[in-house]
Design a protein around this motif. Structure first.
Motif, short mmCIF file in Angstrom:
data_model
loop_
_atom_site.label_atom_id
_atom_site.label_comp_id
_atom_site.label_asym_id
_atom_site.label_seq_id
_atom_site.Cartn_x
_atom_site.Cartn_y
_atom_site.Cartn_z
N TYR A 1 0.82 -1.22 0.00
CA TYR A 1 0.00 0.00 0.00
C TYR A 1 0.85 1.27 0.00
O TYR A 1 0.69 2.15 -0.85
CB TYR A 1 -0.93 -0.02 1.22
N LEU B 1 2.84 2.06 -3.28
CA LEU B 1 2.03 2.59 -4.37
C LEU B 1 1.54 4.00 -4.10
O LEU B 1 1.55 4.86 -4.98
CB LEU B 1 0.84 1.66 -4.63
N CYS C 1 -4.20 10.64 -10.24
CA CYS C 1 -3.44 9.51 -9.69
C CYS C 1 -4.25 8.78 -8.62
O CYS C 1 -4.28 7.54 -8.57
CB CYS C 1 -2.12 9.99 -9.09
N LEU D 1 -5.37 4.90 -9.07
CA LEU D 1 -4.96 3.87 -8.11
C LEU D 1 -6.17 3.19 -7.49
O LEU D 1 -6.17 1.97 -7.27
CB LEU D 1 -4.08 4.49 -7.02
N ASN E 1 -6.93 -0.84 -8.73
CA ASN E 1 -6.20 -1.47 -7.62
C ASN E 1 -5.92 -2.95 -7.86
O ASN E 1 -4.88 -3.46 -7.46
CB ASN E 1 -6.97 -1.27 -6.32
N ILE F 1 -3.08 -3.48 -10.73
CA ILE F 1 -1.82 -2.89 -10.27
C ILE F 1 -1.18 -3.80 -9.23
O ILE F 1 0.00 -4.16 -9.33
CB ILE F 1 -2.05 -1.47 -9.70
N ASN F 2 -1.93 -4.19 -8.20
CA ASN F 2 -1.39 -5.06 -7.16
C ASN F 2 -1.05 -6.44 -7.70
O ASN F 2 -0.03 -7.03 -7.34
CB ASN F 2 -2.39 -5.18 -6.00
N LEU G 1 -5.63 -0.31 -1.01
CA LEU G 1 -5.45 0.74 -2.02
C LEU G 1 -6.80 1.30 -2.47
O LEU G 1 -6.93 2.51 -2.69
CB LEU G 1 -4.70 0.16 -3.22
N ALA H 1 -6.85 5.28 -1.53
CA ALA H 1 -6.31 6.04 -2.66
C ALA H 1 -6.57 7.53 -2.55
O ALA H 1 -5.75 8.35 -2.97
CB ALA H 1 -6.90 5.51 -3.98
#
Length: 547
Positions: A294, A297, A346, A350, A354, A357-358, A375, A379
């Motif tokens: 977390y 990012l 951003c 995110l 999430n 990305i993760n 996230l 975010a």
């Protein structure tokens, strides 16, 4: 003024670009590092790094800002000899304070890590880095004071590349005596965290060597400037030390309080959950997800805010030293507007993306795991954290050094109260860390904004800076979310799906956001001319019939 704006923004974007590259490099090596030392190992490294970071903050983290601020104020008055003497005085200060702090971290490691004894070796391995970071900080402050961010940017990238390579390499080397093993044991996690800490140290040393080489190349120009210096008053080193202490001490207190939350949160998180019956190793795994997934990012957009702050401080300090309130407020307006232009989309990106990305960065199993959920919830904190970071730097550039200290102290109290209530009276566990850190940044953000208006007379514009970017980012989020939903339904859940989703969704999201902010007239054509590559942006917008 437009050229000065362009120069500040260009330098800020150079530093921001380097910071983003460094964060991306950091992300790329996280997945193999997780595989080698496990969540517990990353948790131990997170504990050691947080303690190292606090000691670094207290001893020397604020040195680049103090040196940059002091040198830029003298260069604005063409006091080249005094600017150079500040650099020499800062080097001595950094060597002494950095050396003492390194020894404190080494010998105090058993006491600092508390119940997380697996982090002790990692803290001792990373402790010499404090000394090298202090010297490196002086050099970076010197370059930033001369309004050039290129040496700092390049050194950061080199540092991060070496950090990534040697963090993985040294982690593997140190766990070899404990292999083969069917699972991540305590010894593997402990020694793997120590190896990762050694990678951080090697990266900093490499960055220092690079900056020393650049400084050597810059000296002929500095000597010519000093020969033409007509300053009558040459500052004594005693006075320079006093100036540095007066600048560094408030910044240290403010930054230390501002950044002590991770250590306070870690201690509170560990002690409360262990008291509630959770095993210490399990607590380390949960904290490893928070700090290793977390936070990593969330800190990518924050790198941009920090870079813009470092770029604008010399401009604000120079304008403040000359009493040029108009130029100072124009710089404040520009840095806040650009920070929001980037941090708001951003945060939305995110939050919406999430899962891929993760899953892509930390492994497929983490695509729908705790890290992705953290996230999704946290975010939004990107916006407030970036704003509080920039506003902190603005106040420091205006010589209001004590103001952020008071605001940070209030914010820490709020952070602790929120975390204590979440962990004690609910079962949110790791989400409590997200709620607490978000509360901290929100309080800090609003208190700083009030003080900036009070001391500079700056009146914050709301519609173009906040409202329209939020509308644009919301539109982007809806479209990106739909793209993600369709692709994740069509493709089998896995790394390929994550890659395809991000490769398609991110460029589309950028184009939608760009079109929206131009279409909503967040920037006029005249304003766009003052930003880096503004002419190119105008041509592109006209081709798309947005202008």
């Amino acid at each position: 003024m437009s050229k000065k704006k362009n120069s500040f923004l260009m330098q800020g974007m150079i530093l921001a670009g380097a910071s983003i590259v460094c964060r991306i490099i950091g992300l790329l090596y996280r997945s193999p590092l997780f595989g080698i030392i496990g969540k517990a190992g990353v948790g131990y490294y997170g504990v050691a790094y947080n303690i190292y970071n606090i000691i670094l903050l207290i001893s020397s983290f604020s040195i680049p800002l103090a040196v940059s601020k002091s040198i830029s104020a003298r260069l604005a008055k063409r006091e080249y000899i005094n600017a150079q003497r500040i650099f020499y005085g800062a080097l001595v200060y950094a060597a002494v304070v950095g050396g003492i702090a390194s020894l404190v971290a080494w010998f105090g490691a058993p006491y600092f890590v508390g119940t997380q004894k697996g982090a002790e070796l990692a803290l001792r391995c990373i402790s010499p880095t404090i000394f090298f970071s202090a010297i490196l900080g002086v050099l970076r402050g010197y370059f930033q004071g001369h309004n050039t961010m290129v040496p700092t940017s390049v050194s950061q990238i080199i540092e991060q590349i070496l950090n990534a390579i040697f963090s993985i390499l040294m982690a593997y080397v140190l766990i070899l005596p404990f292999l083969p093993s069917d699972s991540i044991t305590y010894e593997i996690a402990r020694h793997g965290a120590a190896g990762s800490a050694l990678g951080t140290e090697i990266g900093v040393i490499t960055g220092l060597i690079f900056c020393l080489a650049i400084y050597k190349l810059y000296q002929p120009k500095a000597k010519i400037q000093m020969r033409h210096d007509r300053t009558k008053y040459i500052e004594s080193y005693r006075n320079i030390l006093k100036i540095l202490l007066m600048t560094i001490t408030p910044v240290i207190l403010s930054t230390a309080i501002y950044n002590c939350c991770p250590t306070i949160d870690m201690t509170l998180f560990s002690s409360i959950l262990v008291d509630k019956g959770m095993k210490s190793f399990t607590v380390s795994e949960l904290y490893g997800v928070f700090s290793g997934q977390y936070n990593v990012l969330i800190n990518i957009p924050l790198a941009m805010a920090s870079a813009l702050t470092n770029a604008v401080i010399p401009n604000i300090s120079g304008a403040y030293a000359l009493g040029d309130t108009r130029r100072m407020n124009e710089n404040i307006e520009m840095v806040i507007k650009f920070t929001m232009m980037i941090s708001i989309p951003c945060a939305v990106g995110l939050g919406v993306l999430n899962v891929p990305i993760n899953g892509l960065i930390f492994g497929v199993e983490n695509g729908t795991g705790l890290g992705a959920n953290l996230l999704r919830v946290g975010a939004v904190s990107v916006i407030f954290t970036c704003m509080s970071t920039v506003s902190n730097g603005i106040l420091q550039g205006m010589d209001r050094m004590k103001v952020p200290i008071r605001h940070a102290a209030v914010s820490v109290v709020v952070n602790v109260i929120v975390l204590y209530l979440c962990l004690t009276y609910t079962s949110v566990n790791t989400f409590g860390l997200v709620f607490a850190t978000t509360a901290f940044s929100i309080v800090m953000c609003f208190l700083n904004a009030w003080s900036i208006r009070k001391y500079s007379g700056y009146k914050q514009e709301l519609v173009k800076t906040f409202v329209k970017p939020i509308i644009s980012a919301a539109l982007m989020g809806v479209i990106v979310g739909l793209i993600q939903f369709v692709l994740m339904k069509l493709l089998p859940f896995g790394r390929i799906a994550f890659i395809v989703c991000l490769v398609i969704a991110i460029p589309v999201g950028v184009l939608v956001y760009f079109a929206a902010i131009i279409g909503l007239k967040v920037f006029t054509e005249e304003e766009l001319k003052n930003v880096p590559k503004g002419t190119l942006i105008i041509k592109l917008a006209k081709k798309l019939h947005l202008l």
